[in-house]
Write a protein that holds these residues in place. Structure first.
Motif, PDB file in Angstrom:
ATOM      1  N   CYS A  38     -12.171 -40.646  10.377  1.00  0.00           N
ATOM      2  CA  CYS A  38     -12.945 -39.825  11.301  1.00  0.00           C
ATOM      3  C   CYS A  38     -13.386 -40.740  12.430  1.00  0.00           C
ATOM      4  CB  CYS A  38     -14.150 -39.187  10.611  1.00  0.00           C
ATOM      5  SG  CYS A  38     -15.431 -40.349  10.146  1.00  0.00           S
ATOM      6  N   VAL A  63      -6.823 -32.272  10.353  1.00  0.00           N
ATOM      7  CA  VAL A  63      -7.550 -32.876  11.477  1.00  0.00           C
ATOM      8  C   VAL A  63      -8.027 -31.803  12.441  1.00  0.00           C
ATOM      9  CG1 VAL A  63      -7.328 -34.372  13.498  1.00  0.00           C
ATOM     10  CG2 VAL A  63      -6.300 -35.056  11.329  1.00  0.00           C
ATOM     11  N   PRO A  70     -17.712 -36.947  16.100  1.00  0.00           N
ATOM     12  CA  PRO A  70     -16.660 -36.893  15.077  1.00  0.00           C
ATOM     13  C   PRO A  70     -17.090 -37.649  13.819  1.00  0.00           C
ATOM     14  CG  PRO A  70     -16.133 -38.573  16.686  1.00  0.00           C
ATOM     15  CD  PRO A  70     -17.402 -37.921  17.151  1.00  0.00           C
ATOM     16  N   ASP A  72     -17.495 -36.371  10.499  1.00  0.00           N
ATOM     17  CA  ASP A  72     -16.980 -35.972   9.193  1.00  0.00           C
ATOM     18  C   ASP A  72     -15.501 -36.319   9.067  1.00  0.00           C
ATOM     19  OD1 ASP A  72     -19.451 -34.917   8.397  1.00  0.00           O
ATOM     20  OD2 ASP A  72     -18.999 -32.984   9.349  1.00  0.00           O
ATOM     21  N   ILE A  73     -15.051 -36.530   7.843  1.00  0.00           N
ATOM     22  CA  ILE A  73     -13.650 -36.863   7.594  1.00  0.00           C
ATOM     23  C   ILE A  73     -12.753 -35.778   8.184  1.00  0.00           C
ATOM     24  CG2 ILE A  73     -11.887 -37.221   5.813  1.00  0.00           C
ATOM     25  CD1 ILE A  73     -13.919 -39.514   6.075  1.00  0.00           C
ATOM     26  N   GLU A  75     -12.402 -35.206  11.419  1.00  0.00           N
ATOM     27  CA  GLU A  75     -12.816 -34.892  12.788  1.00  0.00           C
ATOM     28  C   GLU A  75     -12.461 -36.074  13.671  1.00  0.00           C
ATOM     29  OE1 GLU A  75     -16.976 -33.904  12.730  1.00  0.00           O
ATOM     30  OE2 GLU A  75     -16.575 -31.886  11.998  1.00  0.00           O
ATOM     31  N   TRP A  76     -11.604 -35.826  14.654  1.00  0.00           N
ATOM     32  CA  TRP A  76     -11.145 -36.886  15.541  1.00  0.00           C
ATOM     33  C   TRP A  76     -11.475 -36.546  16.981  1.00  0.00           C
ATOM     34  CZ3 TRP A  76      -5.468 -38.412  13.878  1.00  0.00           C
ATOM     35  CH2 TRP A  76      -5.493 -38.934  12.579  1.00  0.00           C
TER      36      TRP A  76
END
Length: 109
Positions: A38, A63, A70, A72-73, A75-76
Motif C-alpha cells: 500500500c 488494487v 493510501p 490500507d493494503i 490502496e495505491w
C-alpha cells in the motif's frame, strides 16, 4: 494393471489439487518480500522493487487507485517521486499479479 491405474489416478488428482491450493506470493497481511503493498507507487521501466502483471482473474492482490491516504493494503497512489516502492508492468514472469477494483482492495484469498 489395477495398481498402475490407481497410481495414475492418484497422480492426476494430486496434480489437479496442488495448483489450486498453492500459496500466494503475497502474505496474508499484505507484504511481498518485506514491502507493504500500500502507499505511494512509482512506475518504472527498469530496476523495480516488484514486477507486476495486470490480470482479470486469480490476482494475488486487488488494487484500488486512490488520490489520497493510501493507508490500507491494496490502496495505491501513483506518484513520480517520494515513492514507497517501485513497480514495473510486465507480461511475463511477474512477481505478483494484480486486478484493479473500485471497492474492497486487498489480498486475494
Amino acid at each position: 494393471m489395477k495398481k498402475i491405474i490407481a497410481i495414475f489416478t492418484t497422480l492426476f488428482i494430486f496434480a489437479a489439487i496442488v495448483p489450486a491450493t498453492a500459496a500466494s506470493v503475497v502474505s496474508r497481511d499484505g507484504y511481498f518480500k518485506g514491502i507493504r503493498l500500500c502507499g505511494k507507487v512509482k512506475i518504472v521501466t527498469s530496476f523495480p522493487d516488484i514486477k507486476v502483471k495486470i490480470v482479470d482473474s486469480f490476482p494475488d492482490l486487488r488494487v484500488k487507485v486512490v488520490d489520497s491516504f493510501p493507508d490500507d493494503i491494496g490502496e495505491w497512489k501513483f506518484v513520480t517521486s517520494g515513492e514507497d516502492f517501485k513497480i514495473q508492468f510486465v507480461e511475463s514472469f511477474p512477481d505478483i499479479k494484480i486486478k484493479y477494483v473500485n471497492s474492497f482492495p486487498g489480498v486475494e484469498r
